[in-house]
Design a protein around this motif. Sequence first.
Motif, PDB file in Angstrom:
ATOM      1  N   GLY A  76      -2.888  12.128  -0.324  1.00  0.00           N
ATOM      2  CA  GLY A  76      -1.471  12.122   0.031  1.00  0.00           C
ATOM      3  C   GLY A  76      -0.747  10.905  -0.500  1.00  0.00           C
ATOM      4  O   GLY A  76      -1.279  10.093  -1.242  1.00  0.00           O
ATOM      5  N   GLY A  77       0.493  10.791  -0.116  1.00  0.00           N
ATOM      6  CA  GLY A  77       1.345   9.718  -0.591  1.00  0.00           C
ATOM      7  C   GLY A  77       2.662  10.269  -1.096  1.00  0.00           C
ATOM      8  O   GLY A  77       2.905  11.481  -1.104  1.00  0.00           O
ATOM      9  N   ALA A 109      -3.267  12.886  -8.580  1.00  0.00           N
ATOM     10  CA  ALA A 109      -3.086  11.528  -8.052  1.00  0.00           C
ATOM     11  C   ALA A 109      -3.102  11.505  -6.531  1.00  0.00           C
ATOM     12  O   ALA A 109      -3.621  10.562  -5.916  1.00  0.00           O
ATOM     13  CB  ALA A 109      -1.778  10.935  -8.568  1.00  0.00           C
ATOM     14  N   LEU A 110      -2.547  12.547  -5.922  1.00  0.00           N
ATOM     15  CA  LEU A 110      -2.427  12.601  -4.461  1.00  0.00           C
ATOM     16  C   LEU A 110      -3.553  13.404  -3.816  1.00  0.00           C
ATOM     17  O   LEU A 110      -3.573  13.562  -2.599  1.00  0.00           O
ATOM     18  CB  LEU A 110      -1.068  13.187  -4.083  1.00  0.00           C
ATOM     19  CG  LEU A 110       0.141  12.439  -4.655  1.00  0.00           C
ATOM     20  CD1 LEU A 110       1.440  13.124  -4.246  1.00  0.00           C
ATOM     21  CD2 LEU A 110       0.150  10.982  -4.229  1.00  0.00           C
ATOM     22  N   ASN A 126      -6.264   6.589  -3.407  1.00  0.00           N
ATOM     23  CA  ASN A 126      -6.875   7.871  -3.060  1.00  0.00           C
ATOM     24  C   ASN A 126      -8.245   8.062  -3.704  1.00  0.00           C
ATOM     25  O   ASN A 126      -8.821   9.155  -3.633  1.00  0.00           O
ATOM     26  CB  ASN A 126      -5.948   9.020  -3.455  1.00  0.00           C
ATOM     27  CG  ASN A 126      -4.739   9.135  -2.538  1.00  0.00           C
ATOM     28  OD1 ASN A 126      -4.805   8.768  -1.362  1.00  0.00           O
ATOM     29  ND2 ASN A 126      -3.628   9.624  -3.061  1.00  0.00           N
ATOM     30  N   LEU A 127      -8.738   7.012  -4.337  1.00  0.00           N
ATOM     31  CA  LEU A 127     -10.075   7.010  -4.940  1.00  0.00           C
ATOM     32  C   LEU A 127     -10.250   8.095  -5.997  1.00  0.00           C
ATOM     33  O   LEU A 127     -11.328   8.684  -6.144  1.00  0.00           O
ATOM     34  CB  LEU A 127     -11.161   7.140  -3.861  1.00  0.00           C
ATOM     35  CG  LEU A 127     -11.079   6.166  -2.680  1.00  0.00           C
ATOM     36  CD1 LEU A 127     -12.321   6.297  -1.799  1.00  0.00           C
ATOM     37  CD2 LEU A 127     -10.912   4.729  -3.144  1.00  0.00           C
ATOM     38  N   VAL A 128      -9.169   8.382  -6.733  1.00  0.00           N
ATOM     39  CA  VAL A 128      -9.298   9.224  -7.920  1.00  0.00           C
ATOM     40  C   VAL A 128     -10.283   8.529  -8.841  1.00  0.00           C
ATOM     41  O   VAL A 128     -10.104   7.356  -9.184  1.00  0.00           O
ATOM     42  CB  VAL A 128      -7.927   9.410  -8.602  1.00  0.00           C
ATOM     43  CG1 VAL A 128      -8.088  10.127  -9.943  1.00  0.00           C
ATOM     44  CG2 VAL A 128      -6.983  10.170  -7.686  1.00  0.00           C
ATOM     45  N   TRP A 153       0.844  -1.202   0.000  1.00  0.00           N
ATOM     46  CA  TRP A 153       0.000   0.000   0.000  1.00  0.00           C
ATOM     47  C   TRP A 153       0.877   1.249   0.000  1.00  0.00           C
ATOM     48  O   TRP A 153       1.819   1.359   0.774  1.00  0.00           O
ATOM     49  CB  TRP A 153      -0.915  -0.009   1.217  1.00  0.00           C
ATOM     50  CG  TRP A 153      -2.171   0.791   1.029  1.00  0.00           C
ATOM     51  CD1 TRP A 153      -2.442   2.018   1.556  1.00  0.00           C
ATOM     52  CD2 TRP A 153      -3.325   0.421   0.273  1.00  0.00           C
ATOM     53  NE1 TRP A 153      -3.704   2.430   1.178  1.00  0.00           N
ATOM     54  CE2 TRP A 153      -4.267   1.468   0.392  1.00  0.00           C
ATOM     55  CE3 TRP A 153      -3.659  -0.701  -0.488  1.00  0.00           C
ATOM     56  CZ2 TRP A 153      -5.519   1.424  -0.230  1.00  0.00           C
ATOM     57  CZ3 TRP A 153      -4.902  -0.744  -1.112  1.00  0.00           C
ATOM     58  CH2 TRP A 153      -5.815   0.306  -0.980  1.00  0.00           C
ATOM     59  N   GLY A 154       0.580   2.151  -0.903  1.00  0.00           N
ATOM     60  CA  GLY A 154       1.382   3.361  -1.044  1.00  0.00           C
ATOM     61  C   GLY A 154       2.404   3.270  -2.159  1.00  0.00           C
ATOM     62  O   GLY A 154       2.968   4.286  -2.565  1.00  0.00           O
ATOM     63  N   LYS A 155       2.650   2.075  -2.667  1.00  0.00           N
ATOM     64  CA  LYS A 155       3.633   1.909  -3.740  1.00  0.00           C
ATOM     65  C   LYS A 155       2.998   2.223  -5.098  1.00  0.00           C
ATOM     66  O   LYS A 155       1.778   2.118  -5.288  1.00  0.00           O
ATOM     67  CB  LYS A 155       4.198   0.487  -3.748  1.00  0.00           C
ATOM     68  CG  LYS A 155       5.071   0.154  -2.538  1.00  0.00           C
ATOM     69  CD  LYS A 155       5.707  -1.213  -2.687  1.00  0.00           C
ATOM     70  CE  LYS A 155       6.589  -1.561  -1.489  1.00  0.00           C
ATOM     71  NZ  LYS A 155       7.736  -0.619  -1.350  1.00  0.00           N
TER      72      LYS A 155
END
Length: 648
Positions: free
Chosen positions: A644-645, A387-388, A168-170, A138-140
Amino acid sequence: MYGWCGIVLRVDLTRGVIDKVPLDLDAARKFLGGRGLNSKTLFDEIAPGIDPLGPDNVLCFGAGPLSGTGVPLSSRIEVSALSPYSGILGDGNAGGAFAHRLKRAGYDQVVITGRAERPKYLWIDNAHVELRDAAGLWGKTTWETADALVAAHGKEISTACIGPAGENLVRFAGTIVDKYNSAARGSGAVLGSKHLKAVAVRGTTPVPAADPKTFRRLVDLDRRFFATDPIQRDKVAVYGSHVGMVEWRPGYRYFQKYLEAEEVPVSLRPESWKRFEIGRKGCHGCSVACKNVFRIPEGPRAGETGAALEFEAIYCMGVNAGIEDPVAIMEYGNLADLYGMDVIALGNAVAFAKKLFELGIITEADAGVSLAWTDAAAQAELIHRTALREGFGNRLAEGMLNLARLLGPEAVKYCYHVKGLSRGTFPTGLFALAHATSTRGADHLRGRSWAFGENDPVLYPELVRRGFLPADPEKAPVASLVVSESATTLADALGRCKGAVNTWGCAVPLVGAFPLFDGLGRLLTALTGEDFDEASLGGGIAPRIWAVERCFNIRQGCIRRHDALPQPPDIAESLEGREQVKAHEALLTEYYRTREYDPDTGVPTLDLMERLDIRDVFERTVMGLPYPEWDGPTLWPLERYPRGGVRV
């Protein structure tokens, strides 16, 4: 069972339970697989009006009967759900090796329901299937995730995963298959909402054919076509979809106009991309190798390689967003892949924002970054922020239509879409009708290119000569479109590639050797042992799938007026615009009557549905009429989303 594996893998993430369910052979005969089985599953299991980002949504990976068999260009996986981007049917079709390996693992379809409490990934190793912890993934990015799964399970696997955009549910986040292939229309956001980071699959068991000798002979004939067809050999294998930059009239600065070949910047023409190319690649079992492999020579991502930078990326994130720098466009393509976003929807959202800035509807203070057409660095920053979900990116992440809804009526006037998806604006005729009637919103891959014959200088005229298509598609757009919609529907249900350059020979196996769908019928009969022919395919299976998809959207609130003709405000408010709408409405009525849909409502008729043996679909559709009218997907307060991310 031949051709089909006979097993549907059902994964309940809420309970953490995996079931292997026998494939319903009657359903397989009626819907084949891939898009067909997926669309029927969604109709059966998704209630009207649910939140696409809620646990009640269902996501399907569907492989077609041709996948895993050795038929060329047949490793396409269909990923389907209620789209959080559009609020209607959302299916994406991706290449790579996933469909091939899924079939060879023994599964025709994977159905994902519920929502896991913590991040998981699904590991399929032939008969062994398990949910594994994905906290470390997760986060990659998608590339990091794919590499980590290959390191854990071996090089012979295939992966389908999401990146930070999906987490992030874009709303237009995609599912990225084998690093460079994208299944679009929001499936990545659905996976993110379900806390499913990835699916990895190893499959090693061949798919048997009922009549191996006949099947091999027909496969060899299909292979011979790709080895000898000059379009595939001399154009697609050399340039891929880049030819579209000089043949398909890409939009310019949010569809202000469509560029003729001589207007396209020299740096973005097909031959110019060769200076960045370091190789070519194809999906599993493809001899054409339509995809470029490139290296970025300079700039912030200098030295980075990428692959499969298609026409749509150059068009949507390039000239239609005001960017003409090929290095910047390659960077955008890689960013979209790494974060896991659809390049069409991303590019449209950015171009729309720039247009609204030009009109004074939003300001740079609103955006927090330059919205000048040619500011390439600022556009890269917008991609990161989208994306973030940072700043204005939180709004862009909602997609073009939803951004317009957030900004108000003046912005909505300039949002050129059909049921949430955009292909720009076109006058009344074949293109506009194809975009209006597409079952996933405005789209070029539901039949338009095949009806127009723009890429088939030899085969298309032959199909006309043999009486399968009208001589002039602009004079008979409905007849041209309906048969072409059948061709693309069957391709998606089979697992067949429709071609980087959309052609009849790609979408319909053996169409040059036998009458229309007859060669495909012979191929399927030899593979499955079931009886298929031109009538059962073109007159039964294809319209059956289309009708189910139509009914799915009706239950989500779509009515006739949503099969719309997008127009710029100055045209819409003019006599010319009103006449175009009148002509479009006449074509729409003709289309409905040709398909045997009610001309006033667009609902398939009972007579049609009984003949297609799906009366239950009709009854379940009409019993709920009228449904709350569609106006896009259920929107969340912007502060509700994860965000975020790590920037890539």
